[in-house]
Design a protein around this motif. Structure first.
Motif, short mmCIF file in Angstrom:
data_model
loop_
_atom_site.label_atom_id
_atom_site.label_comp_id
_atom_site.label_asym_id
_atom_site.label_seq_id
_atom_site.Cartn_x
_atom_site.Cartn_y
_atom_site.Cartn_z
N SER B 287 0.84 -1.20 0.00
CA SER B 287 0.00 0.00 0.00
C SER B 287 0.88 1.24 0.00
O SER B 287 2.07 1.17 0.27
N ASP B 290 2.51 1.57 3.31
CA ASP B 290 3.76 0.80 3.42
C ASP B 290 4.91 1.56 2.77
O ASP B 290 6.02 1.61 3.30
N ALA B 293 5.91 4.47 4.91
CA ALA B 293 6.53 3.98 6.15
C ALA B 293 7.95 3.46 5.87
O ALA B 293 8.89 3.77 6.59
N ASP B 294 8.11 2.70 4.80
CA ASP B 294 9.42 2.12 4.51
C ASP B 294 10.41 3.17 4.03
O ASP B 294 11.61 3.07 4.26
#
Lengths: 371, 371
Positions: B287, B290, B293-294
């Protein structure tokens, strides 16, 4: 293993619910015979339900053995030649939730030899409510693993489990169904024919007595056996809180190879598998070849033509050296047979030995497919 | 940056093919003005084609500038306030194949400020021949990233690239198309309207002069700019030998966050992305959340209400301490502005400083979404 020890374990298994962590604590203090005597005596340390069940246990044991005989099943305990020693690893690790420990024994239905089928099995498990994509993936991967000589272990449930068993059977390979009920109980009912076929061409096993009904808790208890019995566990489709992730957790706890199959990010059924990769809990695999490469470090097709014993020894070795005696004990082979296998592998230059023991060296057949 | 330095870089860009590794070697020895003089003089070290092209270069430069003016594009060079300094990282890493080095300058079409759009952009790239699943995934992820304030960089190609641009535009976010041809060339033809919209709401950029036609080699040359411009690169669908994997390779080389979206194992279009995860070359993302966040260690929604400057500084910090001056130089902010931002972040207890510099400390808003 005497007949009386086998009987004692059977009696205990009817008194203590499988996976009860209190059993682990007891077994650290005494052997099963001593525990049984303590249960019968009913000292203050013995839980009331155990003491109460003990009175009924001999009669229930006879009943279970009769049912087993009718179903063509047998009771197997640690120490017998057919016992899969991999299960003993369960006594070496912490429990998960309120489940812990190796089983007292196993009910086994089917013609196969559990210890030989369990030489290098792979578990393929997943969602009951799987998609057609997941069904196809599970069936293909199980067939690939079976094709390469690995027994496929699963739970005989609807969805992924059934596809895994069917894929293995279609490839003509052995498959092992581990049940949360008695080995003579057709659960789910719709899988009666599948369970019969698995019994004929593979094995149906359970730590619950013949006739035992599946209970919610027993599925979690059963999951630890699927993980312990296998060298690697693959999850094909799992929603965020799927039971298959519990099996993956056990596999991780036991040091087994943990793997998941990816799927569309738009599919809820692949949510849990993707999360396992993101959390570093599992490797991503896309085929049976990946599964075998990640689990055994090499795909079987790459192994040179070697004897079955050499192959078993090679699969057992890792990159850290292990003494030959340890390998022999783990594989239930004689030290002489293991040394002969190691010499054979040494001629192929795929193992190396030093004062610390033996380890895998070069990968047979080149550098491809190495985990 | 004087006008003559800008002109010199433009002349050189018409003489030396973009990404030519020989330019990197030259620039280690002399500045662009010295190199241009050497090219004009045509010493023995100067390749013949460069010397020959130098004679035509002033006329071609005037022509390019005229075309740029008609198209509403400008020529941008390092040192100008709008230059995205992230591109300079290309001079610090080894080349890939026969492509290396930072661009001499960029042609930019569109109203946006490249350096501010490029504060924390994410690239979303992938297969031209994508599946409907890939198209949907790219569009959703790009929209999510744009929604969280990140510009979406891509290559304006058929398939995934176009879906990434469209997803960002639909979310009302800026998007940057990096072309392998002139910024006034509609390639592919069918994307004329898309490129016009990107030019209106975002930016179309290229290191190739206006009017330049796309050539096979130029797509690989262009890929390094997509990677260098972005903090993270996501590949959505890539066959085993896809050009998007070249972009991922550049991102890896440049220390950018490398990510791929999984798909069905039965889809050839997800072969290359799955392999990248298996090879440890990319993280699996499912998503836009993700991705953010990463790439940034935290999703923007979790950042406390802070000033834009503090946000830029925070995104720049990592777990290793960096001196404030280094952060200031990288972000083209004054040291005073950076220190003010750091004090602000310190009040939120999300950064920590010591004699080695500043680093991220606690994650704002809890422990979720941390890469």
């Amino acid at each position: 293993m005497t007949r009386s020890q086998s009987r004692t374990r059977l009696l205990l298994s009817l008194v203590v619910e499988a996976g009860d962590p209190r059993l682990v604590a007891w077994r650290e203090r005494c052997d099963p015979v001593e525990l049984w005597h303590a249960v019968v005596r009913g000292g203050p340390e013995i839980p009331d339900p155990w003491r109460e069940a003990a009175a009924e246990a001999p009669r229930r044991a006879d009943h279970a053995l009769r049912r087993a005989e009718e179903a063509g099943a047998r009771w197997l305990v640690p120490g017998s030649a057919a016992w899969p020693v991999a299960l003993d690893d369960l006594d070496e690790v912490d429990g998960i939730g309120h489940v812990a420990g190796a089983p007292l024994g196993l009910w086994v239905r089917g013609g196969g030899d559990l210890s030989s089928i369990a030489a290098a099995p792979v578990a393929v498990v997943g969602a009951r409510g799987c998609t057609t994509y997941g069904a196809e993936a599970a069936s293909d991967i199980a067939a690939d693993c079976a094709d390469q000589g690995h027994a496929v272990v699963s739970g005989a449930a609807f969805g992924i489990d059934a596809c895994a068993h069917r894929g293995a059977l279609l490839a003509g390979g052995p498959t092992v169904a581990v049940l949360a009920c008695g080995v003579d109980v057709d659960y789910p009912r719709a899988h009666a024919a599948l369970l019969r076929r698995i019994g004929e061409e593979g094995l149906v096993i359970s730590e619950f007595a013949p006739g035992a009904e599946p209970q919610r808790h027993r599925f979690l208890v059963r999951n630890r056996l699927i993980a312990a019995l296998s060298v690697g566990v693959v999850v094909v489709e799992a929603a965020r809180r799927s039971g298959s992730l519990n099996t993956l957790h056990w596999a991780d706890q036991l040091g087994r190879t943990t793997m998941v199959v990816p799927g569309p990010i738009t599919s809820q059924a692949s949510c849990g598998t993707h999360l396992a990769v993101r959390d570093g809990k599992a490797l991503l695999v896309t085929s049976g070849r990946d599964v075998v490469a990640d689990t055994f470090g090499v795909v079987d097709a790459d192994l040179p033509a070697i004897s079955p014993a050499a192959r078993r020894v090679w699969l057992r070795l890792g990159t850290e050296p292990q003494p030959a005696e340890q390998v022999a004990a783990a594989l239930r082979l004689s030290p002489v047979a293991v040394l002969r296998a190691l010499r054979e592998l040494e001629r192929h230059a795929v193992v190396a030995g030093d004062e610390n023991g033996w380890r895998r060296d070069r990968v047979p057949g080149g550098t491809q497919g190495v985990g």
